[in-house]
Design a protein around this motif. Structure first.
Motif, mmCIF file in Angstrom:
data_model
loop_
_atom_site.group_PDB
_atom_site.id
_atom_site.type_symbol
_atom_site.label_atom_id
_atom_site.label_comp_id
_atom_site.label_asym_id
_atom_site.label_seq_id
_atom_site.Cartn_x
_atom_site.Cartn_y
_atom_site.Cartn_z
ATOM 1 N N VAL A 129 57.055 -6.859 25.009
ATOM 2 C CA VAL A 129 58.422 -6.926 25.493
ATOM 3 C C VAL A 129 58.361 -6.946 27.011
ATOM 4 O O VAL A 129 57.854 -6.006 27.633
ATOM 5 N N SER A 130 58.832 -8.033 27.614
ATOM 6 C CA SER A 130 58.856 -8.153 29.067
ATOM 7 C C SER A 130 59.836 -7.153 29.647
ATOM 8 O O SER A 130 60.808 -6.765 28.993
ATOM 9 N N ALA A 131 59.601 -6.777 30.890
ATOM 10 C CA ALA A 131 60.460 -5.799 31.551
ATOM 11 C C ALA A 131 61.899 -6.308 31.638
ATOM 12 O O ALA A 131 62.138 -7.455 31.996
ATOM 13 N N LYS A 132 62.821 -5.433 31.270
ATOM 14 C CA LYS A 132 64.238 -5.715 31.407
ATOM 15 C C LYS A 132 64.833 -4.639 32.293
ATOM 16 O O LYS A 132 64.581 -3.448 32.099
ATOM 17 N N GLU A 133 65.635 -5.059 33.256
ATOM 18 C CA GLU A 133 66.249 -4.148 34.218
ATOM 19 C C GLU A 133 67.654 -3.756 33.762
ATOM 20 O O GLU A 133 68.392 -4.596 33.243
ATOM 21 N N PHE A 134 67.991 -2.493 33.995
ATOM 22 C CA PHE A 134 69.314 -1.985 33.672
ATOM 23 C C PHE A 134 69.800 -1.126 34.835
ATOM 24 O O PHE A 134 68.998 -0.480 35.501
ATOM 25 N N ILE A 135 71.103 -1.131 35.057
ATOM 26 C CA ILE A 135 71.712 -0.221 36.029
ATOM 27 C C ILE A 135 72.867 0.459 35.318
ATOM 28 O O ILE A 135 73.814 -0.197 34.874
ATOM 29 N N ILE A 136 72.771 1.775 35.187
ATOM 30 C CA ILE A 136 73.823 2.551 34.549
ATOM 31 C C ILE A 136 74.104 3.757 35.437
ATOM 32 O O ILE A 136 73.188 4.499 35.804
ATOM 33 N N ASN A 137 75.362 3.948 35.802
ATOM 34 C CA ASN A 137 75.767 5.037 36.692
ATOM 35 C C ASN A 137 74.888 5.082 37.934
ATOM 36 O O ASN A 137 74.401 6.131 38.334
ATOM 37 N N SER A 138 74.655 3.934 38.541
ATOM 38 C CA SER A 138 73.881 3.731 39.763
ATOM 39 C C SER A 138 72.382 4.039 39.625
ATOM 40 O O SER A 138 71.666 4.047 40.612
ATOM 41 N N LEU A 139 71.909 4.271 38.408
ATOM 42 C CA LEU A 139 70.466 4.447 38.199
ATOM 43 C C LEU A 139 69.882 3.112 37.737
ATOM 44 O O LEU A 139 70.321 2.536 36.751
ATOM 45 N N ARG A 140 68.888 2.634 38.465
ATOM 46 C CA ARG A 140 68.193 1.397 38.110
ATOM 47 C C ARG A 140 66.910 1.779 37.371
ATOM 48 O O ARG A 140 66.110 2.569 37.873
ATOM 49 N N TYR A 141 66.743 1.228 36.172
ATOM 50 C CA TYR A 141 65.517 1.460 35.426
ATOM 51 C C TYR A 141 65.131 0.216 34.658
ATOM 52 O O TYR A 141 65.933 -0.699 34.485
ATOM 53 N N CYS B 255 61.705 9.668 23.269
ATOM 54 C CA CYS B 255 61.871 10.853 24.117
ATOM 55 C C CYS B 255 62.084 10.402 25.561
ATOM 56 O O CYS B 255 61.506 9.414 26.015
ATOM 57 N N VAL B 256 62.965 11.129 26.239
ATOM 58 C CA VAL B 256 63.348 10.822 27.610
ATOM 59 C C VAL B 256 63.397 12.138 28.375
ATOM 60 O O VAL B 256 63.894 13.150 27.853
ATOM 61 N N LEU B 257 62.876 12.127 29.610
ATOM 62 C CA LEU B 257 62.953 13.326 30.442
ATOM 63 C C LEU B 257 64.415 13.766 30.582
ATOM 64 O O LEU B 257 65.312 12.935 30.767
ATOM 65 N N LYS B 258 64.647 15.063 30.512
ATOM 66 C CA LYS B 258 66.008 15.604 30.526
ATOM 67 C C LYS B 258 66.801 15.154 31.758
ATOM 68 O O LYS B 258 67.997 14.894 31.681
ATOM 69 N N GLU B 259 66.120 15.042 32.870
ATOM 70 C CA GLU B 259 66.753 14.604 34.120
ATOM 71 C C GLU B 259 67.408 13.224 33.977
ATOM 72 O O GLU B 259 68.328 12.889 34.719
ATOM 73 N N TYR B 260 66.949 12.441 33.005
ATOM 74 C CA TYR B 260 67.440 11.074 32.829
ATOM 75 C C TYR B 260 68.297 10.904 31.576
ATOM 76 O O TYR B 260 68.592 9.779 31.176
ATOM 77 N N TRP B 261 68.721 12.005 30.957
ATOM 78 C CA TRP B 261 69.653 11.916 29.846
ATOM 79 C C TRP B 261 70.994 11.432 30.389
ATOM 80 O O TRP B 261 71.383 11.733 31.512
ATOM 81 N N GLY B 262 71.720 10.696 29.578
ATOM 82 C CA GLY B 262 73.060 10.245 29.963
ATOM 83 C C GLY B 262 73.090 8.904 30.672
ATOM 84 O O GLY B 262 74.161 8.452 31.084
ATOM 85 N N TYR B 263 71.951 8.256 30.827
ATOM 86 C CA TYR B 263 71.894 6.949 31.480
ATOM 87 C C TYR B 263 71.663 5.803 30.491
ATOM 88 O O TYR B 263 71.395 4.678 30.894
ATOM 89 N N GLY B 264 71.757 6.099 29.217
ATOM 90 C CA GLY B 264 71.628 5.053 28.216
ATOM 91 C C GLY B 264 70.207 4.611 27.934
ATOM 92 O O GLY B 264 70.002 3.578 27.290
ATOM 93 N N ILE B 265 69.222 5.359 28.388
ATOM 94 C CA ILE B 265 67.830 4.957 28.183
ATOM 95 C C ILE B 265 67.479 4.974 26.693
ATOM 96 O O ILE B 265 66.900 4.022 26.179
ATOM 97 N N GLY B 266 67.857 6.032 25.998
ATOM 98 C CA GLY B 266 67.595 6.107 24.556
ATOM 99 C C GLY B 266 68.293 4.969 23.812
ATOM 100 O O GLY B 266 67.726 4.373 22.895
ATOM 101 N N LYS B 267 69.506 4.659 24.223
ATOM 102 C CA LYS B 267 70.261 3.560 23.607
ATOM 103 C C LYS B 267 69.548 2.230 23.836
ATOM 104 O O LYS B 267 69.423 1.417 22.914
ATOM 105 N N LYS B 268 69.056 2.003 25.042
ATOM 106 C CA LYS B 268 68.344 0.747 25.330
ATOM 107 C C LYS B 268 67.035 0.672 24.550
ATOM 108 O O LYS B 268 66.657 -0.404 24.067
ATOM 109 N N PHE B 269 66.326 1.799 24.421
ATOM 110 C CA PHE B 269 65.121 1.819 23.588
ATOM 111 C C PHE B 269 65.472 1.399 22.156
ATOM 112 O O PHE B 269 64.773 0.596 21.544
ATOM 113 N N LEU B 270 66.544 1.951 21.628
ATOM 114 C CA LEU B 270 66.957 1.642 20.262
ATOM 115 C C LEU B 270 67.334 0.167 20.132
ATOM 116 O O LEU B 270 66.911 -0.506 19.186
#
Length: 182
Positions: A3-15, A103-118
């Motif tokens: 899976v090639s890298a995909k960029e996301f920005i949620i609540n001003s966090l770029r990942y 699993c996602v570091l607690k500091e990064y909960w709420g940015y949709g990372i788990g949702k994007k993984f899913l």
């Protein structure tokens, strides 16, 4: 499948989310230890079932070679902040399904990372011809249960008093599954 890298920005966090590479092994080992100490939603206590850098390299290599495995990482500023895996097996009677974990570091909960993984895992499963995704979730993890239901997962069973948490109480594990669209 890579899976090639995909960029996301949620609540001003770029990942970004991408397939794991062997160069990620040390970061994955460190993140896994940290995550185990931040939440009781996982199966392990801090330090249990430790996976070192060498073992992560082996897992990444094997996952990249098998058509029914997917290993994804999330990065913020070149730092791994979470990962997910879909793990299948080679048995003929069950090679059509995978087990999803995240699993996602607690500091990064709420940015949709788990949702994007899913979402990426479901997209991959459709392309790879996977017929079913299974997962386990602690009954107290209401946000995860809601997310999974929103993506078509159904409760298929409950393992009663399955986990003993630090408060001294036992909690149920919910077994969920999603049949892929045909």
């Amino acid at each position: 499948m890579i899976v090639s890298a995909k960029e996301f920005i949620i609540n001003s966090l770029r990942y970004s989310i991408r397939s794991a590479a062997e160069k990620d092994a040390k970061g994955l080992s460190d993140v896994r230890v940290q995550i185990d100490g931040e939440t009781e939603n996982l199966d392990r206590e801090p330090g249990e079932a430790y996976i070192n850098e060498t073992s992560f390299k082996r897992i990444i290599k094997e996952d990249s070679e098998r058509g029914n495995h997917l290993f994804l990482v999330a990065e913020v500023n070149d730092r791994i902040v979470g990962f997910s895996r879909c793990e299948g097996n080679q048995l003929k009677r069950s090679c059509h399904k995978v087990e999803f974990g995240v699993c996602v570091l607690k500091e990064y909960w709420g940015y949709g990372i788990g949702k994007k993984f899913l979402e990426e895992s479901i997209r991959w499963a459709d392309i790879a011809g996977i017929k079913k995704i299974n997962l386990n979730v602690l009954e107290t993890n209401e946000n995860a249960i809601k997310l999974y239901r929103n993506y078509g997962f159904e409760i298929e069973g409950i393992l009663k008093n399955d986990k003993l948490l630090s408060d001294g109480n036992y909690y149920n594990t919910i077994l969920m599954g999603r049949l892929m669209q045909s």
